[in-house]
Design an enzyme around this catalytic site. Structure first.
Site, mmCIF file in Angstrom:
data_model
loop_
_atom_site.group_PDB
_atom_site.id
_atom_site.type_symbol
_atom_site.label_atom_id
_atom_site.label_comp_id
_atom_site.label_asym_id
_atom_site.label_seq_id
_atom_site.Cartn_x
_atom_site.Cartn_y
_atom_site.Cartn_z
ATOM 1 C CG ASP A 140 -2.002 -1.260 1.211
ATOM 2 O OD1 ASP A 140 -1.717 -2.034 0.525
ATOM 3 O OD2 ASP A 140 -3.208 -0.878 1.767
ATOM 4 C CE LYS B 230 -5.395 2.288 2.311
ATOM 5 N NZ LYS B 230 -4.282 1.167 2.936
ATOM 6 C CE LYS C 134 -6.789 -1.013 2.632
ATOM 7 N NZ LYS C 134 -5.484 -1.537 2.798
#
Lengths: 505, 288, 303
Positions: free
Chosen positions: C140, C203, C239
């Protein structure tokens, strides 16, 4: 369609688009369970009478007609049919109330009665919403979130005007007209009642109102509210019936003003009936709203706006954006997105909280829409319908698009009043505007572009009473609504909604 | 014996900024107070009216696209031109039997009426429009826009003041019009056309016909490309009114009846301007 | 440097109407999810959780406990789905990897100087390589918001491409930190840059600044994913992270996904929740649905 066998299977599924035209599987394995609005607490009588002079009164003829739930085709209740004698009685009651009480009490007190009505609607909002959906077929989401709150807001707004009318008409003395005869349609029964009754009462008139024959119930429930509010007898009279009852109102000599919302066809008949009379009148008639999408529009919001414009209330909306005009550079993209979005529309039980498109209001309207679908196909247009399932019983229509159409097609020219959209493209702004205005109607239109100056230019050029820029089908009691050209005359809502109910001196 | 023969004026119509004769070739005699013939006027036909509608429709959009300020200036310009030709109009009113001082007052009131409405050109929108405090995140406003093409009857009395008092509230708001002049005494109307012609009013914005109301009323109220009809007759026969209203129903035409008994009193009213306006409400989201 | 070059004019902005986005979300939120469809959604949401601990106070013990929770969210109900992944700081990757070996639960690590992203590209690449070497299945990363807001879109693009390359076979999730991007147009642009640069997921947030994930932002990103899919046929995952604590919110997010992208995205492969406390609320709701009895938090282990 989705496979019902599949439940919590989380494994990756083979690619399975919803429809041949889509790349997305929008009806996939997770389906919403039924979410019915509980209607247990709704109390409906088997039979409803006329509301005249503060009392529920049997019709002179003794005739009743059935009101049908269009989602089940089953009768809900019997509704009294008013004839000339009843109308006469109602007009007399309204006149008496006008002369003896309503014009005598102070404007401030008059306003307080109207505030009461607003509050009473709010208190019984859920009940009204459910009845509206049962009687008229509209999804509970809309009757709950749009129709009923807006109706209450309308009374609230006009209540405050009652003692401030001098500020609305500078340099004039304001007088009420007397008795208003009001005829409303079946697409927004209580909301249209509010649009009619609230300004009429605020300006000091008394009313005789006729709801549409397929949707009388909420008007009759409203009559109960008038009683509960202690409104003086005869100030509001509700008379039910069909066209003949309406004609009796239009032709009654004791009425000072006619307010009508409905089709242009009937509007013209009313104008003819009123010819030579001294009655003041306002008309809110049909439309064939253009919805113009420019290449620089916020596309995803525009697609949502298109959906709202044509599928809101099954397309039973006079200001529906039924003619989509897309600039050619983004036409394919918009149509693709539109088709995908249509796949997510849920058609079915109006009382299910997830229903997006409910039942077509009546058999007659259902047949009319189907006739237009046939006309469209016969005219050579390409039809696309969402792949959703629809209930076996009741009057339901899949959301429908027509492409490959021209200005001369009947489906482009005539108001269908159903979930049917025609799509045309245009190249230049001028061409788009020209197509938009090439109609005898002029009620509402949409413009979508991110460019502010283009919004104003296009909005200015569209000949219609309402222009929704980067939005569609928004309503508010403070905002005047009404048509140009054959879409009617006069405004409802806002400051301008007072004028139809007053004499200025 | 006169040294020279007076040149008599030929009265024609005013359509699309030109002065055509009636296509019908028909004329009718206009009499003075002693029943003497003072001129021939065109007896316009439905085809003349039809042509005038085409001219009015063609001019309306451009006229409406002018700035309000500019429209106000043009109306003021008409007043200026009229002021300059005051004597001519006073003289033209006299054969009708109007006393000199009365004629003079009529012309002056006409000029003042023009100036009154010229001032409204950029104000009625503010007075009669609104910003609407809607509950959602939208900016919402309502403004008046012209109804479009208006046909109208000029009153029989006060052939100049009446005519101008009918025309001005129509055109100040961006409409174009076709007006049928006073039947009995149409001459000042045609002379007024000359004033219009020389005062920056675009051709087609005001079209002036002469002829018989009875002959033309049906066409003027039924034409599908006319948006409104304006008349000021103080008394209207019910059957006549019925005919007008029934014709109006063909295309939901706005019928504006504003009865006036005495034109010599000021009959100006900004509310009259709004009778030829449609309220347009515009919504726009408010966000970043 | 990345081998991919952007062929896009990132200065072009895709217009987005704020009010329209928010009205659409309101409408989607009016969906009423009941009965079977609710249980199905709750379990689905559980399977999509990236169970996260990103605190300076994190210890090996805490990470191990979290892994246990990931494996068996509710010990009394062994049949419940496992969460999708554990998300930790780089120095905890090997701990988590060891704990989750063979479980099918992925280990995700934040990288690239999380949460600020204020480091040189060289360090970001090295950090990425390191976490992958330590066993991270998913990385991430955070984008350089400063560069983005200054209009240095190519820089942002190149950086994502470079990190993607450094990821090798590990999946790359690109955190846009939408709370710092100011407008929906910027969210859209950052989404497009990330996807074109090779992101497997986009995300919303680090969870370290407010606002974190919001539904309108998520909708804008889902629509970006849809347009990218229309164009390229490549499915990019989504996400939302931060601030999603309640089952009801999670279901609302699932409705957004279902009605924007369809069923193909309703799997942990393409949709994740970055959350920690959401897990227990989902569990409480699942048990409530099964038992008909409203639950209390003391009956569910905190981690």
């Amino acid at each position: 369609m989705a496979d019902k066998e599949q439940t919590t299977d989380l494994q990756e599924k083979p690619f399975k688009p919803s429809s041949p035209s889509s790349k997305l599987d929008l009806n996939g394995f997770w389906e919403y369970a039924d979410a019915p609005q509980s209607a247990d607490f709704i109390e409906l009588a088997d039979q409803y009478e006329l509301f005249i002079d503060g009392k529920f009164t049997k019709p002179a003829s003794g005739n009743y007609f059935d009101t049908i739930n269009p989602a089940t085709e089953k009768p809900i209740a019997k509704i009294a049919e008013a004839d000339e004698k009843d109308i006469n009685k109602a007009v007399k009651a309204a006149r008496k109330a006008y002369e003896n009480t309503w014009s005598k009490i102070s404007a401030r007190e008059r306003g307080k009665y109207i505030f009461r009505l607003a509050r009473l609607i709010q208190e019984r909002a859920r009940e009204f919403a459910i009845i509206e959906s049962m009687d008229g077929g509209k999804p509970i989401r809309e009757s709950r979130d749009v129709d009923i709150p807006l109706a209450a807001a309308h009374f609230f707004y006009y209540a405050g005007w009652a003692d401030k009318l001098n500020y609305a008409f500078p340099n004039k003395e304001v007088e009420s007209l007397g008795v208003a005869g009001q005829i409303i349609p079946w697409n927004f029964p209580l909301l249209m009642l509010a649009w009619k009754i609230a300004p009429a009462l605020a300006t000091g008139n008394t009313v005789v109102l006729k709801p549409a024959e397929t949707t009388s119930l909420t008007a009759l429930k409203f009559a109960e509210l008038c009683r509960d509010a202690g409104l003086p007898d005869g100030v509001v009279n509700i008379v039910t019936g069909a066209g003949e009852t309406g004609a009796a109102i239009v032709n009654h000599d004791g009425i000072d003003k006619i307010a009508f919302t409905g089709s242009t066809e009937v509007g013209k008949i009313i104008m003819k009936s009123l010819a030579g009379s001294e009655k003041k009148y306002t008309l809110e008639l049909g439309g064939k709203g253009p919805n113009i999408i420019f290449e620089d529009a916020p596309v995803d919001q525009a697609v949502e706006g298109i959906i709202n414009a044509i599928f809101f209330n099954q397309g039973h909306v006079c200001c529906a954006g039924s003619r989509l005009l897309v600039q050619e550079g983004i036409a394919n993209r918009v149509i693709q997105k539109l088709r995908d979005r249509m796949e997510t529309l849920i058609v079915g039980d109006p009382l299910d909280k997830n229903t997006d498109i409910g039942a077509i209001n009546s058999k007659q309207q259902f047949e009319k829409i189907n006739e237009y679908l046939e006309i469209g196909v016969n005219e050579g247009a390409d039809i696309h319908q969402s792949s959703c399932s629809i209930p076996e019983n009741g009057y339901f229509c899949r959301p429908t698009l027509f492409t490959n159409v021209g200005q001369s097609n009947r489906i482009v020219k005539e108001e269908i009043f159903g979930p049917v959209l025609t799509i045309q493209t245009f190249r230049t702004a001028e061409e788009g505007i020209e197509k938009a205005n090439n109609t005898p109607y002029g009620l509402a239109g949409g413009v979508w572009t991110d460019k502010g100056s283009k919004i104003f230019k296009t909005g200015q050029k569209i000949r219609s009473g309402v222009v929704w820029s980067n939005t569609y089908n928004q309503f508010d009691p403070t905002s005047p609504f009404g048509g140009y050209k054959e879409s009617g005359m006069g405004r409802e809502g806002g400051l301008h909604g007072l004028e139809p109910y007053v004499k200025l001196k | 014996m006169a040294d020279r023969i007076n040149v008599l004026k030929t009265y024609k119509t005013y359509v699309g900024g030109k002065f055509p004769r009636t296509e019908s070739g028909r004329h009718y005699k206009v009499y003075g107070k002693d029943e003497e013939v003072i001129a021939n006027a065109c007896q316009c036909s439905r085809k003349d009216f039809r042509d005038a509608v085409v001219a009015a429709r063609g001019a309306q959009n451009g006229w409406n696209s002018r700035s309000a300020y500019n429209r106000g200036q043009i109306l003021y310009r008409i007043a200026e031109m009229l002021e300059g030709r005051k004597t001519q109009f006073v003289e033209e009113l006299k054969p009708l039997g109007i006393h000199h001082r009365t004629a003079q007052k009529e012309v002056e009131t006409t000029i003042d009426t023009l100036i009154y409405y010229a001032g409204w050109a950029d104000k009625y929108q503010q007075v009669f429009g609104s910003i609407n405090p809607v509950a959602s995140n939208h900016f919402n406003f309502s403004i008046p826009e012209p109804t479009g093409v208006v046909s109208a009857f000029a009153p029989e009395e006060s052939p100049l003041l009446g005519l101008v008092s009918v025309i001005t509230p129509i055109i100040v708001g961006g409409n174009s019009c076709i007006i049928l002049a006073s039947q009995r005494y149409p001459l000042p109307a045609i002379s007024f056309a000359e004033v219009l012609h020389s005062s920056d009013v675009p051709g087609g914005v005001v079209n002036i016909l002469t002829g018989f109301k009875e002959e033309l009323v049906d066409h003027m109220t039924s034409h599908m490309d006319v948006n409104a009809f304006f008349f000021t007759d103080p008394k209207v026969n019910k059957e006549y009114r019925k005919q007008i209203d029934e014709n109006a129903a063909l295309n939901v035409k706005r019928i504006v009846h504003h009865p006036v008994n005495d034109w010599s009193q000021h009959q100006e009213d900004p509310y009259l301007v709004t009778k030829f306006q449609e309220i347009k409400t515009t919504w726009h989201p408010v966000g970043f | 440097m990345s081998a991919t070059t952007s062929t896009y004019d990132w200065n072009k902005t895709i217009p987005i109407d704020q009010v329209g986005v928010e009205q659409r979300v309101d409408r989607l939120n009016s969906r009423s999810i009941k009965k079977d469809s609710k249980i199905q959604a709750l379990k689905l949401a559980l399977s999509m959780i990236d169970l996260t601990t990103l605190e300076g106070m994190d210890t090996e013990g805490k990470v191990i406990q979290l892994c246990q929770k990931a494996l068996r969210p509710h010990i009394e109900q062994p049949d419940l789905p496992k969460v999708a992944a554990i998300c930790v700081y780089p120095n905890m990757v090997s701990v988590a990897k060891k704990e989750l070996q063979g479980s099918g639960i992925n280990v995700a690590s934040v990288a690239t100087a999380f949460p600020s992203g204020m480091a040189t590209r060289k360090i970001k690449i090295e950090e990425t390589r390191q976490v992958v070497a330590d066993g991270a299945d998913e990385v991430d990363m955070v984008i350089s918001r400063g560069a983005f807001l200054k209009g240095e879109y190519e820089y942002v693009f190149d950086e994502i491409s470079a990190v993607k390359e450094a990821c090798g076979s590990a999946h790359l999730k690109v955190i846009l930190e939408t709370g710092e991007l100011q407008t929906y147009e910027n969210v859209r642009k950052a989404s497009d840059i990330a996807m074109h640069a090779g992101a497997d997921f986009i995300k919303t947030s680090t969870g370290k600044i407010s606002p974190a994930a919001t539904q309108p932002v998520t909708l804008v990103m889902l629509e970006a994913i849809r347009d990218y899919f229309y164009k390229t046929d490549r499915m990019v995952g989504m996400k939302p992270a931060g601030g999603i604590r309640k089952a009801k919110q999670a279901i609302q997010y699932l409705v957004l996904v279902k009605e924007t992208l369809g069923a193909a995205w309703l799997t942990p492969d393409y949709f994740r929740f970055g959350a920690s406390s959401l897990t227990n609320d989902l569990l409480m709701q699942i048990i409530k649905q099964q038992s008909g009895v409203y639950q209390g938090p003391d009956y569910f282990s905190k981690d």
